[in-house]
Scaffold this motif. Structure first.
Motif, mmCIF file in Angstrom:
data_model
loop_
_atom_site.group_PDB
_atom_site.id
_atom_site.type_symbol
_atom_site.label_atom_id
_atom_site.label_comp_id
_atom_site.label_asym_id
_atom_site.label_seq_id
_atom_site.Cartn_x
_atom_site.Cartn_y
_atom_site.Cartn_z
ATOM 1 N N SER A 1 -40.976 32.127 18.275
ATOM 2 C CA SER A 1 -41.558 33.169 17.293
ATOM 3 C C SER A 1 -40.579 34.695 17.274
ATOM 4 O O SER A 1 -40.835 35.204 16.518
ATOM 5 C CB SER A 1 -43.159 33.496 17.826
ATOM 6 O OG SER A 1 -42.877 33.858 19.040
ATOM 7 N N MET B 1 -36.086 27.211 18.289
ATOM 8 C CA MET B 1 -37.449 27.449 17.663
ATOM 9 C C MET B 1 -38.022 28.318 18.472
ATOM 10 O O MET B 1 -38.453 28.093 19.411
ATOM 11 C CB MET B 1 -38.104 26.176 17.548
ATOM 12 C CG MET B 1 -39.389 26.216 16.578
ATOM 13 S SD MET B 1 -40.126 24.633 15.953
ATOM 14 C CE MET B 1 -40.664 24.140 17.549
ATOM 15 N N LEU C 1 -47.552 18.675 14.063
ATOM 16 C CA LEU C 1 -46.547 17.770 14.476
ATOM 17 C C LEU C 1 -47.505 16.433 14.093
ATOM 18 O O LEU C 1 -48.538 16.154 14.533
ATOM 19 C CB LEU C 1 -46.012 17.633 15.817
ATOM 20 C CG LEU C 1 -45.617 18.893 16.459
ATOM 21 C CD1 LEU C 1 -45.151 18.635 18.001
ATOM 22 C CD2 LEU C 1 -44.470 19.043 15.794
ATOM 23 N N ARG D 1 -51.557 20.183 16.492
ATOM 24 C CA ARG D 1 -51.429 21.448 15.876
ATOM 25 C C ARG D 1 -50.810 22.617 17.170
ATOM 26 O O ARG D 1 -51.645 22.666 17.987
ATOM 27 C CB ARG D 1 -52.579 21.974 15.494
ATOM 28 C CG ARG D 1 -52.220 23.282 14.442
ATOM 29 C CD ARG D 1 -53.446 23.564 13.557
ATOM 30 N NE ARG D 1 -53.188 24.759 12.574
ATOM 31 C CZ ARG D 1 -53.832 24.863 11.756
ATOM 32 N NH1 ARG D 1 -55.198 24.348 11.608
ATOM 33 N NH2 ARG D 1 -53.636 26.050 10.947
ATOM 34 N N ARG E 1 -50.047 26.460 18.030
ATOM 35 C CA ARG E 1 -50.220 27.852 17.619
ATOM 36 C C ARG E 1 -49.656 28.455 18.714
ATOM 37 O O ARG E 1 -49.622 28.655 19.724
ATOM 38 C CB ARG E 1 -51.608 28.403 17.518
ATOM 39 C CG ARG E 1 -52.443 27.397 16.363
ATOM 40 C CD ARG E 1 -53.913 27.949 16.237
ATOM 41 N NE ARG E 1 -54.589 26.642 15.641
ATOM 42 C CZ ARG E 1 -55.522 26.451 16.073
ATOM 43 N NH1 ARG E 1 -56.627 26.915 16.818
ATOM 44 N NH2 ARG E 1 -55.944 25.256 15.549
ATOM 45 N N SER F 1 -49.052 28.628 12.010
ATOM 46 C CA SER F 1 -48.964 27.379 13.147
ATOM 47 C C SER F 1 -48.151 26.151 12.526
ATOM 48 O O SER F 1 -47.566 26.286 11.606
ATOM 49 C CB SER F 1 -50.444 26.856 13.482
ATOM 50 O OG SER F 1 -50.890 26.293 12.249
ATOM 51 N N MET F 2 -47.839 25.247 13.528
ATOM 52 C CA MET F 2 -47.331 24.089 13.215
ATOM 53 C C MET F 2 -48.022 22.777 13.438
ATOM 54 O O MET F 2 -48.506 22.841 14.704
ATOM 55 C CB MET F 2 -45.747 24.065 13.848
ATOM 56 C CG MET F 2 -45.114 22.901 13.393
ATOM 57 S SD MET F 2 -43.348 22.959 14.671
ATOM 58 C CE MET F 2 -42.832 24.510 14.782
ATOM 59 N N VAL G 1 -34.625 24.924 10.786
ATOM 60 C CA VAL G 1 -36.064 24.692 10.949
ATOM 61 C C VAL G 1 -36.131 23.266 10.956
ATOM 62 O O VAL G 1 -35.518 22.589 10.165
ATOM 63 C CB VAL G 1 -36.777 25.243 9.641
ATOM 64 C CG1 VAL G 1 -38.262 24.920 9.848
ATOM 65 C CG2 VAL G 1 -36.453 26.894 9.515
ATOM 66 N N THR H 1 -42.739 17.953 10.964
ATOM 67 C CA THR H 1 -43.335 19.013 11.457
ATOM 68 C C THR H 1 -43.763 19.834 9.957
ATOM 69 O O THR H 1 -42.813 19.817 9.107
ATOM 70 C CB THR H 1 -42.231 20.097 11.996
ATOM 71 O OG1 THR H 1 -41.166 20.550 11.145
ATOM 72 C CG2 THR H 1 -41.943 19.853 13.476
ATOM 73 N N VAL H 2 -44.715 20.208 9.930
ATOM 74 C CA VAL H 2 -45.574 20.795 8.768
ATOM 75 C C VAL H 2 -45.898 22.364 9.186
ATOM 76 O O VAL H 2 -46.831 22.561 10.056
ATOM 77 C CB VAL H 2 -46.825 20.087 8.245
ATOM 78 C CG1 VAL H 2 -47.277 20.688 7.112
ATOM 79 C CG2 VAL H 2 -46.407 18.417 7.938
ATOM 80 N N HIS H 3 -45.446 23.254 8.554
ATOM 81 C CA HIS H 3 -45.960 24.505 8.838
ATOM 82 C C HIS H 3 -46.883 25.229 8.292
ATOM 83 O O HIS H 3 -47.105 24.709 6.836
ATOM 84 C CB HIS H 3 -44.527 25.728 8.496
ATOM 85 C CG HIS H 3 -43.376 25.336 9.476
ATOM 86 N ND1 HIS H 3 -43.280 25.924 10.813
ATOM 87 C CD2 HIS H 3 -42.539 24.543 9.186
ATOM 88 C CE1 HIS H 3 -42.085 25.585 11.053
ATOM 89 N NE2 HIS H 3 -41.783 24.707 10.191
#
Length: 159
Positions: free
Chosen positions: A3, A1, A44, A143, A145, A41-42, A26, A35-37
């Motif tokens: 960027s 994982m 947890l 969160r 970023r 950002s993500m 993912v 994990t929520v996108h």
């Protein structure tokens, strides 16, 4: 994982040269952490895990609180031992895992875990207070970023 997909691919190739690995894609839900996108950002989140703890405690209808420990008055100490120390230990350990994504709970849960051997009625009341706080903050998480800053900061307490 990561960027930068080319860096991720290079890392995966190097790892697969030494280890037997596979790309799971993912991340979605792993070890009780979802994990929520969100817009670059993500988050947890351990919402499902927190809900399970509340069910294990037998109370999902707790009155909500704004803080996990009292801020205006000290906790009343008690010498009366709690009748079910195994239940106390089980819930305290379960709460301890929440500190992975819920740093706001670290201090309160650390206090609870200091009394695992002989929990009193007052300690049980404090544990229930933490559960009431958790119930009101199910949507909280950690969160992550992307940042252009590559500095590493470390803190130490030698005491």
């Amino acid at each position: 994982m990561g960027s930068d997909q080319s860096l991720v691919s290079t890392l995966m190739a190097k790892l697969s040269a030494t280890f037997r690995i596979r790309d799971l894609g993912v991340p979605g839900f792993f070890l009780g952490i979802e994990t929520v996108h969100l817009d670059g950002s993500m988050l947890l989140s351990q919402k499902r895990y927190m809900t399970d703890i509340l069910k294990r405690a037998g109370r999902t209808d707790y009155k909500l609180l704004a803080t996990p420990i009292p801020v205006s008055r000290p906790v009343v100490e008690s010498t009366d031992l709690y009748a079910d120390p195994t239940r106390y230990r089980s819930l305290a350990v379960a709460l301890q895992y929440l500190t992975v994504t819920r740093h706001d709970l670290s201090y309160a849960i650390n206090l609870l875990c200091q009394h695992m051997h002989t929990p009193t009625v007052a300690h049980w009341a404090q544990l229930k207070r933490v559960l009431r706080y958790v119930k009101g903050t199910l949507h909280y998480g950690l969160r992550l970023r992307k940042s252009s800053n590559t500095d590493i900061h470390a803190f130490s307490d030698p005491d």
